[in-house]
Design a protein around this motif. Sequence first.
Motif, PDB file in Angstrom:
ATOM      1  N   THR A  31       2.722 -11.466 -63.405  1.00 10.76           N
ATOM      2  CA  THR A  31       1.781 -10.056 -63.862  1.00 10.76           C
ATOM      3  C   THR A  31       0.602  -9.472 -62.653  1.00 10.76           C
ATOM      4  OG1 THR A  31       0.442 -12.322 -64.083  1.00 10.76           O
ATOM      5  CG2 THR A  31       1.605 -11.498 -65.777  1.00 10.76           C
ATOM      6  N   TRP A  32       0.995  -9.906 -61.838  1.00 12.14           N
ATOM      7  CA  TRP A  32       0.479  -8.647 -60.641  1.00 12.14           C
ATOM      8  C   TRP A  32       1.230  -7.999 -60.093  1.00 12.14           C
ATOM      9  CZ3 TRP A  32       3.369  -9.430 -56.456  1.00 12.14           C
ATOM     10  CH2 TRP A  32       3.995 -10.564 -56.929  1.00 12.14           C
ATOM     11  N   GLY A  33       2.286  -7.909 -60.483  1.00 15.36           N
ATOM     12  CA  GLY A  33       3.167  -6.921 -59.843  1.00 15.36           C
ATOM     13  C   GLY A  33       4.210  -7.078 -59.099  1.00 15.36           C
ATOM     14  N   SER A  34       4.817  -6.577 -58.281  1.00 18.29           N
ATOM     15  CA  SER A  34       5.611  -6.772 -57.057  1.00 18.29           C
ATOM     16  C   SER A  34       5.912  -6.929 -56.026  1.00 18.29           C
ATOM     17  CB  SER A  34       7.418  -6.573 -57.586  1.00 18.29           C
ATOM     18  OG  SER A  34       7.069  -4.929 -57.604  1.00 18.29           O
ATOM     19  N   ALA A  90       1.716 -15.123 -47.504  1.00 15.10           N
ATOM     20  CA  ALA A  90       0.840 -13.883 -47.355  1.00 15.10           C
ATOM     21  C   ALA A  90       2.073 -12.671 -48.845  1.00 15.10           C
ATOM     22  CB  ALA A  90       0.612 -13.577 -46.547  1.00 15.10           C
ATOM     23  N   VAL A  91       1.629 -12.403 -49.376  1.00 10.80           N
ATOM     24  CA  VAL A  91       1.850 -11.377 -50.661  1.00 10.80           C
ATOM     25  C   VAL A  91       1.736 -10.229 -50.350  1.00 10.80           C
ATOM     26  CG1 VAL A  91       2.279 -11.041 -52.649  1.00 10.80           C
ATOM     27  CG2 VAL A  91       2.219 -13.458 -52.127  1.00 10.80           C
ATOM     28  N   LEU A  92       2.694  -9.196 -50.796  1.00 10.50           N
ATOM     29  CA  LEU A  92       2.180  -7.243 -49.828  1.00 10.50           C
ATOM     30  C   LEU A  92       3.226  -7.130 -51.118  1.00 10.50           C
ATOM     31  CD1 LEU A  92       1.194  -5.382 -48.490  1.00 10.50           C
ATOM     32  CD2 LEU A  92       3.495  -5.297 -46.678  1.00 10.50           C
ATOM     33  N   THR A  93       2.419  -6.454 -51.504  1.00  9.67           N
ATOM     34  CA  THR A  93       2.860  -5.444 -53.316  1.00  9.67           C
ATOM     35  C   THR A  93       3.244  -4.532 -52.651  1.00  9.67           C
ATOM     36  OG1 THR A  93       1.217  -4.495 -53.600  1.00  9.67           O
ATOM     37  CG2 THR A  93       0.908  -7.035 -54.423  1.00  9.67           C
ATOM     38  N   ASP A  94       4.418  -3.933 -53.327  1.00 11.71           N
ATOM     39  CA  ASP A  94       4.778  -2.601 -53.426  1.00 11.71           C
ATOM     40  C   ASP A  94       4.150  -1.300 -53.407  1.00 11.71           C
ATOM     41  OD1 ASP A  94       7.628  -3.833 -53.328  1.00 11.71           O
ATOM     42  OD2 ASP A  94       7.727  -3.598 -56.026  1.00 11.71           O
ATOM     43  N   ARG A 112      -1.446  -3.464 -51.110  1.00 16.20           N
ATOM     44  CA  ARG A 112      -2.553  -4.899 -52.214  1.00 16.20           C
ATOM     45  C   ARG A 112      -1.697  -6.347 -51.187  1.00 16.20           C
ATOM     46  NH1 ARG A 112      -2.312  -6.509 -57.068  1.00 16.20           N
ATOM     47  NH2 ARG A 112      -0.012  -5.413 -57.589  1.00 16.20           N
ATOM     48  N   PHE A 113      -2.571  -6.586 -50.647  1.00 13.18           N
ATOM     49  CA  PHE A 113      -2.089  -8.290 -50.004  1.00 13.18           C
ATOM     50  C   PHE A 113      -2.917  -9.185 -50.384  1.00 13.18           C
ATOM     51  CE2 PHE A 113      -5.750  -6.392 -47.001  1.00 13.18           C
ATOM     52  CZ  PHE A 113      -5.926  -7.437 -46.599  1.00 13.18           C
ATOM     53  N   ALA A 114      -1.964 -10.629 -50.230  1.00 14.76           N
ATOM     54  CA  ALA A 114      -3.332 -11.508 -49.765  1.00 14.76           C
ATOM     55  C   ALA A 114      -2.975 -12.599 -49.017  1.00 14.76           C
ATOM     56  CB  ALA A 114      -3.089 -12.177 -51.640  1.00 14.76           C
ATOM     57  N   ALA A 115      -3.606 -13.896 -48.232  1.00 12.79           N
ATOM     58  CA  ALA A 115      -2.684 -13.859 -47.909  1.00 12.79           C
ATOM     59  C   ALA A 115      -4.431 -15.434 -47.600  1.00 12.79           C
ATOM     60  CB  ALA A 115      -3.367 -13.759 -46.061  1.00 12.79           C
ATOM     61  N   GLY A 116      -3.787 -16.276 -47.275  1.00 13.37           N
ATOM     62  CA  GLY A 116      -4.377 -18.214 -47.006  1.00 13.37           C
ATOM     63  C   GLY A 116      -3.207 -19.520 -46.641  1.00 13.37           C
ATOM     64  N   TYR A 120      -0.716 -15.715 -55.864  1.00 17.53           N
ATOM     65  CA  TYR A 120      -0.760 -15.200 -57.141  1.00 17.53           C
ATOM     66  C   TYR A 120      -2.261 -14.745 -57.695  1.00 17.53           C
ATOM     67  CZ  TYR A 120       4.160 -15.820 -55.140  1.00 17.53           C
ATOM     68  OH  TYR A 120       5.294 -16.012 -54.965  1.00 17.53           O
ATOM     69  N   GLU A 121      -2.667 -15.730 -58.178  1.00 18.43           N
ATOM     70  CA  GLU A 121      -4.054 -16.298 -58.882  1.00 18.43           C
ATOM     71  C   GLU A 121      -4.747 -14.821 -58.445  1.00 18.43           C
ATOM     72  OE1 GLU A 121      -5.344 -20.133 -59.249  1.00 18.43           O
ATOM     73  OE2 GLU A 121      -3.187 -20.743 -60.014  1.00 18.43           O
ATOM     74  N   ALA A 122      -5.173 -15.205 -56.919  1.00 20.22           N
ATOM     75  CA  ALA A 122      -6.090 -13.997 -56.280  1.00 20.22           C
ATOM     76  C   ALA A 122      -5.546 -12.822 -56.482  1.00 20.22           C
ATOM     77  CB  ALA A 122      -5.462 -14.390 -54.646  1.00 20.22           C
TER      78      ALA A 122
END
Length: 360
Positions: A321-324, A335-339, A342-346, A354-356
């Motif tokens: 739901t946050w994207g891809s 870590a996640v880097l979106t297309d 955006r990024f999230a790491a921990g 994904y929640e973040a």
Amino acid sequence: MEPKKKAITAAVVGTALGVGGLVVVAMPASAGSAPKLPQVSAEELVQSVAAAKPAAFDGTVTVSNDLGLPAMANAMPGAGALNVNSAHVYSDGAKNMKVALTKGTAQETIVHTGNTVWDYNSQTNSATKTTIPADVATKHGMTDGKAADPATAAKELLAKVRESSNVAVDGTATVADRPAYELVLTPKPTERTLLREIRIAVDSQTRMPLRLSVLSNGTTAPALELAFSQIEFAPQPADLFAFTPPKGAKVTEKQAKVDDKTKALANEAQASTKFVGDGWDTVVTGKVPADMLKAQPAQGERKGMDPQKMLSRFGKRVSGTWGSGYLFTTKVGGAVLTDDGRFAAGAVPEQVLYEALGAK
């Protein structure tokens, strides 16, 4: 969220993911017999580490890495530091430091004296001399040498994680032939993290951290262990920090500066960065500059680079739901880097990332 709790992310991500920044933290000797030392409480030990003054030393450092990183060589910033076989570190306890890194048959020597930094590579027989203007150094903290100071790095880590940890002294150990206390930090039960504990071996006399071990859930051996295998506390001669390029070396001189573009990128990154959650399961989120995801053409001797190809090679394609985007995982975090950048790491399970990303 309290500032100290916000800082947990820098500690966890810096230790578990951005390990390149901590390679010169402290690196480990083989286990020895447990020495008998006077009892000390966890709080007393923590306070004594925080209050200890930097000491002059000469030490040999090694790194044991079982993070489960992909074989990316030097493709990502900081990853090349994990290929270091050993390091010899010299410090005068003030602002001068020398580090000799061994990578296979090559050796890199970095000497930081005052506002001058030399970086010499034996494989290419080339050296770079960087002069840091006083105003730049003052504004950006580039003259204190803290990034390479093992004691300072471990102290900062300890200060950041203790707020959300159970802290205890778990016996003693011998590290680099020196008696040390074993300080253990474990996340409180409410924390959603992949880390089980962080262990810091503290020298019983100088209170300088000698070994740093990061252990993840479900494992018995450290995912990352940095420690001194040999260390001698003694004044270091001044000429040790005077670097002269070898004969025939190609020398490049430059002056450190922060131009308008760099300032703008830094301000953009700072404005978009935020912390989601608190404690060990805090996730840092933000957005990378758009230029970083664009293909870079070859210029001169520099090869071209296509970030998208690198992402698809080392990351796992994910969506929600946050994207891809792409997911990158290690034994101690991810870590996640979106297309759309955006990024999230921990140091957390992927679901927490994904929640973040979806948090408002």
